[in-house]
Design a protein around this motif. Sequence first.
Motif, PDB file in Angstrom:
ATOM      1  N   ILE A 126     -27.785  -3.660  -7.728  1.00  0.00           N
ATOM      2  CA  ILE A 126     -26.783  -3.913  -8.762  1.00  0.00           C
ATOM      3  C   ILE A 126     -26.040  -2.621  -9.083  1.00  0.00           C
ATOM      4  O   ILE A 126     -26.667  -1.582  -9.323  1.00  0.00           O
ATOM      5  N   ILE A 127     -24.707  -2.677  -9.069  1.00  0.00           N
ATOM      6  CA  ILE A 127     -23.861  -1.558  -9.466  1.00  0.00           C
ATOM      7  C   ILE A 127     -22.863  -2.087 -10.487  1.00  0.00           C
ATOM      8  O   ILE A 127     -22.046  -2.955 -10.168  1.00  0.00           O
ATOM      9  N   LEU A 128     -22.950  -1.564 -11.725  1.00  0.00           N
ATOM     10  CA  LEU A 128     -22.066  -2.004 -12.799  1.00  0.00           C
ATOM     11  C   LEU A 128     -21.520  -0.796 -13.535  1.00  0.00           C
ATOM     12  O   LEU A 128     -22.222   0.191 -13.740  1.00  0.00           O
ATOM     13  N   GLY A 129     -20.256  -0.882 -13.980  1.00  0.00           N
ATOM     14  CA  GLY A 129     -19.633   0.201 -14.722  1.00  0.00           C
ATOM     15  C   GLY A 129     -19.961   0.154 -16.200  1.00  0.00           C
ATOM     16  O   GLY A 129     -20.687  -0.727 -16.686  1.00  0.00           O
ATOM     17  N   THR A 130     -19.406   1.092 -16.953  1.00  0.00           N
ATOM     18  CA  THR A 130     -19.716   1.225 -18.376  1.00  0.00           C
ATOM     19  C   THR A 130     -19.314  -0.017 -19.168  1.00  0.00           C
ATOM     20  O   THR A 130     -19.914  -0.322 -20.201  1.00  0.00           O
ATOM     21  N   LYS A 176     -35.850  -4.980  -8.302  1.00  0.00           N
ATOM     22  CA  LYS A 176     -34.398  -4.888  -8.458  1.00  0.00           C
ATOM     23  C   LYS A 176     -34.044  -3.493  -8.966  1.00  0.00           C
ATOM     24  O   LYS A 176     -34.566  -3.047  -9.993  1.00  0.00           O
ATOM     25  N   ILE A 177     -33.168  -2.820  -8.244  1.00  0.00           N
ATOM     26  CA  ILE A 177     -32.702  -1.488  -8.635  1.00  0.00           C
ATOM     27  C   ILE A 177     -31.247  -1.606  -9.062  1.00  0.00           C
ATOM     28  O   ILE A 177     -30.410  -2.102  -8.296  1.00  0.00           O
ATOM     29  N   ALA A 178     -30.950  -1.144 -10.276  1.00  0.00           N
ATOM     30  CA  ALA A 178     -29.591  -1.208 -10.816  1.00  0.00           C
ATOM     31  C   ALA A 178     -29.104   0.197 -11.158  1.00  0.00           C
ATOM     32  O   ALA A 178     -29.841   0.984 -11.760  1.00  0.00           O
ATOM     33  N   VAL A 179     -27.880   0.504 -10.775  1.00  0.00           N
ATOM     34  CA  VAL A 179     -27.232   1.761 -11.141  1.00  0.00           C
ATOM     35  C   VAL A 179     -26.001   1.409 -11.974  1.00  0.00           C
ATOM     36  O   VAL A 179     -25.123   0.687 -11.503  1.00  0.00           O
ATOM     37  N   VAL A 180     -25.960   1.890 -13.220  1.00  0.00           N
ATOM     38  CA  VAL A 180     -24.894   1.519 -14.147  1.00  0.00           C
ATOM     39  C   VAL A 180     -24.362   2.785 -14.814  1.00  0.00           C
ATOM     40  O   VAL A 180     -24.876   3.875 -14.616  1.00  0.00           O
ATOM     41  N   GLY A 181     -23.305   2.636 -15.605  1.00  0.00           N
ATOM     42  CA  GLY A 181     -22.845   3.741 -16.431  1.00  0.00           C
ATOM     43  C   GLY A 181     -21.590   4.431 -15.954  1.00  0.00           C
ATOM     44  O   GLY A 181     -20.806   3.897 -15.166  1.00  0.00           O
ATOM     45  N   CYS A 182     -21.397   5.661 -16.414  1.00  0.00           N
ATOM     46  CA  CYS A 182     -20.144   6.379 -16.189  1.00  0.00           C
ATOM     47  C   CYS A 182     -19.871   6.640 -14.714  1.00  0.00           C
ATOM     48  O   CYS A 182     -18.729   6.515 -14.242  1.00  0.00           O
ATOM     49  N   LEU A 183     -20.893   7.039 -13.973  1.00  0.00           N
ATOM     50  CA  LEU A 183     -20.691   7.340 -12.554  1.00  0.00           C
ATOM     51  C   LEU A 183     -20.169   6.129 -11.806  1.00  0.00           C
ATOM     52  O   LEU A 183     -19.246   6.226 -10.989  1.00  0.00           O
ATOM     53  N   THR A 184     -20.710   4.974 -12.089  1.00  0.00           N
ATOM     54  CA  THR A 184     -20.329   3.768 -11.351  1.00  0.00           C
ATOM     55  C   THR A 184     -19.057   3.126 -11.884  1.00  0.00           C
ATOM     56  O   THR A 184     -18.572   2.148 -11.309  1.00  0.00           O
ATOM     57  N   GLN A 185     -18.502   3.656 -12.989  1.00  0.00           N
ATOM     58  CA  GLN A 185     -17.206   3.170 -13.445  1.00  0.00           C
ATOM     59  C   GLN A 185     -16.091   3.694 -12.533  1.00  0.00           C
ATOM     60  O   GLN A 185     -15.029   3.090 -12.446  1.00  0.00           O
ATOM     61  N   ARG A 186     -16.338   4.815 -11.852  1.00  0.00           N
ATOM     62  CA  ARG A 186     -15.363   5.342 -10.901  1.00  0.00           C
ATOM     63  C   ARG A 186     -15.500   4.570  -9.590  1.00  0.00           C
ATOM     64  O   ARG A 186     -16.556   4.583  -8.959  1.00  0.00           O
ATOM     65  N   ARG A 187     -14.418   3.929  -9.177  1.00  0.00           N
ATOM     66  CA  ARG A 187     -14.481   3.084  -7.984  1.00  0.00           C
ATOM     67  C   ARG A 187     -14.918   3.873  -6.751  1.00  0.00           C
ATOM     68  O   ARG A 187     -15.751   3.398  -5.976  1.00  0.00           O
TER      69      ARG A 187
END
Length: 447
Positions: free
Chosen positions: A112-116, A86-97
Amino acid sequence: MNENTGLSPEVRGLYHVVSYGCQMNAHESEKIAGLLEKAGYVPTCEPAEADVLVLNTCCVRDSAEQRIIGHIGTLKKYKQRRPDMKIAVVGCLTQRRDAAERLARTFPFVDIILGTQDLSALSTALERMDPVRDWQETKHLNDAVDERDRLPAVRAEGPSAQINIMYGCDNFCTYCIVPHVRGPERSRGAAAVLEEAWQLEQAGYREVQLLGQNVNSYCSEVDFCGLLERLLAETAIDRIRFMTSHPKDLSDRLIELISREKRLCSHIHLPLQSGSDAVLRRMNRRYTAAQYLDLADRIRSAVPDITLTTDLIVGFPGETDADFAETLAMVEKVRFASAYTFVYSPRRGTPAAAMPNQVSKETKKRRIMKLIDLQQAVTHELNRERIGRTEQVLVTGLAARGTGDMTGRSDGGRTVNFPGPESMTGRIVPVRITDAKSSTLYGQLEV
C-alpha cells in the motif's frame, strides 16, 4: 512475547506504526493507529510480528528520506517470512508522485502506498487483495471537511495531547518541500477544534499543543488569537501550547494575550533559519534580522520569562563565512533556550535546489559543529540561570535511564527531573531547581 495470546475472535491481527518527522506526523500516526484499531487490529511493539506494518514518512530533509528508504529495504525479510503481512508506506514522501513511483518500482513487496491526503483510505486498502498504489497530486480541498479530522486517534500515553488546527502552507520558503506535499493552507473550523479540545479535557489531558505549519495564519470564523480566546473561555485545560509560529505573522495581539493569560504557555517556537539578510531573502522568509530582533525584544518586554526556541539552517546556497558569522551573532544576541539545527539539504522541486553556489559538505559540517557548540553553551547558561527558581512542572512519568526520578515539562517547555512518587504523573507540581545540565533541569519537589 507474542501479543496474539488470548486475543478474542474479533481481533483481526496486530499492527505496528513507525513515524518519522515532525509533531504533525506523530499526531497523524495516532490517527493511523485509531483507524487500525477501529478496523479490529491491536498494537504490537515488534514490527516482525505485525500483520499490518505502516511507515508514516517524512521528506523535509534528504537525510530523513534516505533513512526511510533504507528502512523500507530491510522489511523485505519480514514479507519473505510472512507473505500475508501487509506493508503500507504513507505520508509526505509518498505524496510526491516521483517518489511514490520510485518506491513502487524499487520495493514491489510494499502493498500500500498512500499520500498525506489519503490516510482515510488505509482501512479500505487493507481489504484489497492486490497492491494499492493510489497517491494523488496535492490539491486544494476548498471548504470540505478533511477526512483526517474524522479519524479516531489512539493517543500517546501522558497528560499532553496534540490537535491539528490547520494543514498545508502558503509561504513557499525556497528550501521547503512542505507546500508541495501538504498543499495550501486549510484551517479547521473553530467548532471542530473546540470539540476535540473538550473531548481531551474530559479524557483527563492537562495540556494541549495546537499544531500547524504556521499557526499565526490560522483563519476560520475566527483568527488564531480568537481561537485561543475561545479555548481559554470554553475549556478548563490547564496549559495550551502551539507551534510553529512564522516571525512575519506573529502579532502584537498574540504577544499581549500570552502576557495576560497564564494558561497560555510562555514558550514560542520562532524559526529564524539564518541571521543573514542576504540568505533570508534567498530563502523567501520575508523578514530581516533586525525585524526578528525587534520582534524578540517586544516579546521579552511583554513576557520577561518567555522561552524562545528556534530552527537554524547552515550551508544554504550562497551562504558565505560572513553570512554564517551573522547567524552566530544572532544566536548570541537572542539567546535561544534551544534550537533545532540543520544542514541545508536540497529537495528536488524547490527553487533552492537549482540555486548556484551550493555549499560544500565539508563547509557545512564545519559550520554546523560550530553552531551546535555555541547553542549548547547558550542553552547551558540559560539553564544554570534557573537554579534557585521554582518551576511549575507537568509530570509526564518516570525519567529515562532508570534513575527512579520523575520527569516533566515546565511552563516554558524545559525538561525537569526530580525525585518523587510515580503516582504524581499527570499533576502540575512546584519543583525548586537545584542543578542544570545542557538539556535538563534537576530539582526537588516543594511541599
